[in-house]
Design an enzyme around this catalytic site. Sequence first.
Site, PDB file in Angstrom:
ATOM      1  N   CYS A  35       0.829  -1.198   0.000  1.00 11.30           N
ATOM      2  CA  CYS A  35       0.000   0.000   0.000  1.00 11.30           C
ATOM      3  C   CYS A  35       0.866   1.251   0.000  1.00 11.30           C
ATOM      4  O   CYS A  35       1.874   1.323   0.690  1.00 11.30           O
ATOM      5  CB  CYS A  35      -0.958   0.077   1.186  1.00 11.30           C
ATOM      6  N   ARG A  95       4.105  -0.132  -4.663  1.00 13.38           N
ATOM      7  CA  ARG A  95       3.864  -0.701  -3.337  1.00 13.38           C
ATOM      8  C   ARG A  95       2.581  -1.533  -3.297  1.00 13.38           C
ATOM      9  O   ARG A  95       2.327  -2.252  -2.327  1.00 13.38           O
ATOM     10  CB  ARG A  95       3.760   0.413  -2.295  1.00 13.38           C
ATOM     11  N   TRP A 145      -2.615  -2.809  -1.742  1.00 13.54           N
ATOM     12  CA  TRP A 145      -2.286  -4.234  -1.879  1.00 13.54           C
ATOM     13  C   TRP A 145      -3.205  -4.926  -0.879  1.00 13.54           C
ATOM     14  O   TRP A 145      -3.060  -4.771   0.335  1.00 13.54           O
ATOM     15  CB  TRP A 145      -0.823  -4.485  -1.546  1.00 13.54           C
ATOM     16  N   ASN A 166      -2.445   1.636   5.716  1.00 12.05           N
ATOM     17  CA  ASN A 166      -1.531   0.572   5.289  1.00 12.05           C
ATOM     18  C   ASN A 166      -1.270  -0.297   6.505  1.00 12.05           C
ATOM     19  O   ASN A 166      -0.980   0.241   7.581  1.00 12.05           O
ATOM     20  CB  ASN A 166      -0.220   1.214   4.793  1.00 12.05           C
ATOM     21  N   GLY A 167      -1.374  -1.613   6.366  1.00 17.93           N
ATOM     22  CA  GLY A 167      -1.080  -2.494   7.502  1.00 17.93           C
ATOM     23  C   GLY A 167      -2.265  -3.383   7.815  1.00 17.93           C
ATOM     24  O   GLY A 167      -3.168  -3.545   6.991  1.00 17.93           O
ATOM     25  N   GLU A 188      18.046 -17.218  -7.438  1.00 19.27           N
ATOM     26  CA  GLU A 188      17.610 -15.855  -7.774  1.00 19.27           C
ATOM     27  C   GLU A 188      17.117 -15.792  -9.236  1.00 19.27           C
ATOM     28  O   GLU A 188      16.105 -15.146  -9.531  1.00 19.27           O
ATOM     29  CB  GLU A 188      18.775 -14.884  -7.527  1.00 19.27           C
ATOM     30  N   LYS A 241      13.306 -14.689 -10.270  1.00 20.31           N
ATOM     31  CA  LYS A 241      13.008 -13.599 -11.212  1.00 20.31           C
ATOM     32  C   LYS A 241      12.059 -14.097 -12.307  1.00 20.31           C
ATOM     33  O   LYS A 241      11.138 -13.387 -12.691  1.00 20.31           O
ATOM     34  CB  LYS A 241      14.301 -13.067 -11.853  1.00 20.31           C
ATOM     35  N   GLU A 254       8.460 -14.658 -10.845  1.00 20.49           N
ATOM     36  CA  GLU A 254       7.677 -13.482 -10.465  1.00 20.49           C
ATOM     37  C   GLU A 254       7.361 -12.575 -11.642  1.00 20.49           C
ATOM     38  O   GLU A 254       6.361 -11.868 -11.627  1.00 20.49           O
ATOM     39  CB  GLU A 254       8.331 -12.697  -9.323  1.00 20.49           C
ATOM     40  N   HIS A 311      19.776 -36.594  -6.647  1.00 19.26           N
ATOM     41  CA  HIS A 311      18.999 -36.996  -5.470  1.00 19.26           C
ATOM     42  C   HIS A 311      17.508 -36.728  -5.676  1.00 19.26           C
ATOM     43  O   HIS A 311      16.747 -36.716  -4.724  1.00 19.26           O
ATOM     44  CB  HIS A 311      19.517 -36.272  -4.230  1.00 19.26           C
ATOM     45  N   LYS A 368       6.016  -4.255  -3.598  1.00 17.78           N
ATOM     46  CA  LYS A 368       7.455  -4.062  -3.396  1.00 17.78           C
ATOM     47  C   LYS A 368       7.860  -4.276  -1.947  1.00 17.78           C
ATOM     48  O   LYS A 368       8.858  -4.900  -1.653  1.00 17.78           O
ATOM     49  CB  LYS A 368       7.814  -2.644  -3.844  1.00 17.78           C
TER      50      LYS A 368
HETATM   51  C1  F6R Z   1      12.099 -10.370  -5.407  1.00 17.14           C
HETATM   52  C2  F6R Z   1      11.958  -9.407  -4.333  1.00 17.14           C
HETATM   53  C3  F6R Z   1      11.533  -9.899  -3.003  1.00 17.14           C
HETATM   54  C4  F6R Z   1      12.270  -9.130  -1.892  1.00 17.14           C
HETATM   55  C5  F6R Z   1      11.739  -9.546  -0.523  1.00 17.14           C
HETATM   56  C6  F6R Z   1      12.478  -8.852   0.595  1.00 17.14           C
HETATM   57  O1  F6R Z   1      12.489  -9.762  -6.594  1.00 17.14           O
HETATM   58  O2  F6R Z   1      12.146  -8.228  -4.529  1.00 17.14           O
HETATM   59  O3  F6R Z   1      11.733 -11.268  -2.872  1.00 17.14           O
HETATM   60  O4  F6R Z   1      13.636  -9.384  -1.990  1.00 17.14           O
HETATM   61  O5  F6R Z   1      10.374  -9.220  -0.434  1.00 17.14           O
HETATM   62  O6  F6R Z   1      12.360  -7.471   0.527  1.00 17.14           O
HETATM   63  P1  F6R Z   1      13.342  -6.521   1.308  1.00 17.14           P
HETATM   64  O7  F6R Z   1      14.708  -6.707   0.777  1.00 17.14           O
HETATM   65  O8  F6R Z   1      12.821  -5.131   1.041  1.00 17.14           O
HETATM   66  O9  F6R Z   1      13.248  -6.893   2.755  1.00 17.14           O
END
Ligand code: F6R
Length: 618
Positions: free
Chosen positions: A2, A27, A79, A105-106, A488, A492, A495, A511, A613
């Site tokens: 949010c 966000r 969100w 937010n929350g 990673e 990527k 997502e 395994h 985010k």
């Molecule tokens: C993936 C991504 C998320 C963040 C995770 C932690 O691309 O961005 O997996 O890495 O939500 O977020 P932070 O680093 O802000 O605690």
Amino acid sequence: MCGIVGYVGSKQAQHVVIEGLRRLEYRGYDSAGIALVHSVDGRGAIASDKKSGKLANLDKAITESPLPESTTGIGHTRWATHGAPNDTNAHPHLGRDSRLALVHNGIIENFAELRAELEAEGHTLLSETDTEVAAHLVERELTDGVDLTVAMQRACQRLQGAFTLVAVDARDPDRVVAARRNSPLVVGLGEGENFLGSDVAAFIEHTREAMELGQDQVVTITREGVEVTGFDGSPAQGTRYHVDWDLSSAEKDGHDWFMRKEIHEQPRAVADSLLGRRGTDGLLQLDEVRLSDDDLRDIDKIIIIACGTSFYAGMVAKYAIEHWCRIPCEVELASEFRYRDPILTQSTLVVAISQSGETADTLQAIRHARLQRSKVLAICNTNGSTIPRESDAVIYTHAGPEIGVASTKGFLTQLVACYLLALYLAQVKGTRFGDEINEVMDQLDEIPAKIQAVLDAEAGIYELAAKYVGTKSVLFLGRHAGYPVALEGALKLKELAYIHAEGFAAGELKHGPIALIEEDLPVLCVVPPRGRDQLHDKMISGIQEVRARGARTICLAEEGDTAIVPYADVLITLPKVPTLLQPLVATVPLQLFACELATQMGHDVDQPRNLAKSVTVE
Ligand code: F6R
């Protein structure tokens, strides 16, 4: 999760709020809404609109049916937590008499009990949200004859959970009041105008002077000033700071996506994160580490906690810390940490890695660690955010604002901070000689140019990505520091392109995962540099095994690695770097691959479905 904006000044609030929401949309983007205070026949009134879906839907609605002129307003991009992302559940929510509008937010944990209390008093709540309960509660206090600031203070004392609330009162048109507990909120300080935002991006166009707030504080902004109190009304102070990035950093700079722009910013972000770390005495210095060298010498165990991509940075850090410092190091998902009763002592250093500095799971984990008297060091990209503020020490990464929902430059700069921490501990503990530390620092200094070389070859990656549009499944293999890179790369792809992708440690293949291999399955392999250990050769054996079963191998290997050539259907060459530093260059093609594949598949790369985010709820 949010985005929240508040404004009072002399500009048209609608414009300020909508532009602020545009910069905060990363966000959350399930719905958006706005409320303005205006005057009808000399009496104050609230005008509001809200729409499910992206901000563009709200923008269209208020272009077709314009809201009245106003210089005071609030806005929200959501969100969803409580209730589906529809128009009714979108914020702002109004109080019973529509005198008050509020955004949130929350999560308000005791909302069911409060809702029952309000309904027993005859309130009708229209939405399924916890936010509407807060709107009714604050307005109920207002009708008691107090001003919005006091009403907010009183209502907050009834709330449990994590929340940022921002509200306006129709009868008090020059005031916006906000409150925060465990959820982000910053104040933007202007001339004859003031702002509120979930982060500074909301108002960076107007001012770079900001104020951070503490926990359980209420802030009142008017044109003339800003007043901060505790929930109990006691006077309090915010902390002023200057934002060291500007509007251009929050724009796309000619790229189609923020993510692509941020991938291309990595050479500079890595260079900035390395800047000023070597003192004139030749020793490594981390000036944000507020723990004494004696404290650090006593450390006998390190636990790294983080989520998602930041967790993978932590996995790389483990290799570096154990190798250079000989301190046992565990890496743990922040969401699991508290619930397994971890063994923490005064000589445990907990390292929290978080780009945003607001991730609820990581925040709760460090609070747990501090209660057990462990020391906490944060690696964070966001000045003034909660996690560094609640830590004993912090290493800031200098990536600049990361707006694309998928982390890219955040990750690479976290890696840099992890290497710096490991080298610093090695220096303090004396586990590495000064010239060894200097040699690694020299190697790190060469990395920005090497990342640039990978970026210069992006066209090849884009061509490759185009071939995989519509593919159903992709595997990623790595070993040692390349294993987190494989994870990673898979994250990527999941997502952004919504493709099923899994990362495996190559040694684990036989395994179980090798059963997944079938004809033409793409397998991206991060090949370790050739060295004295056997990692490289063992990786080649793994690649041979999947190839023998029909997989199509796309290998990332250092330039001049001729041994890999017979086993690679596609070869992506990486600049030569030591094994431990390889993630800094090997991750970049995987970011480009996912970004391009998602683009070619027509997905919104900056705002992937279901994500946000900054994950500020547990
Ligand atoms: C993936 C991504 C998320 C963040 C995770 C932690 O691309 O961005 O997996 O890495 O939500 O977020 P932070 O680093 O802000 O605690």
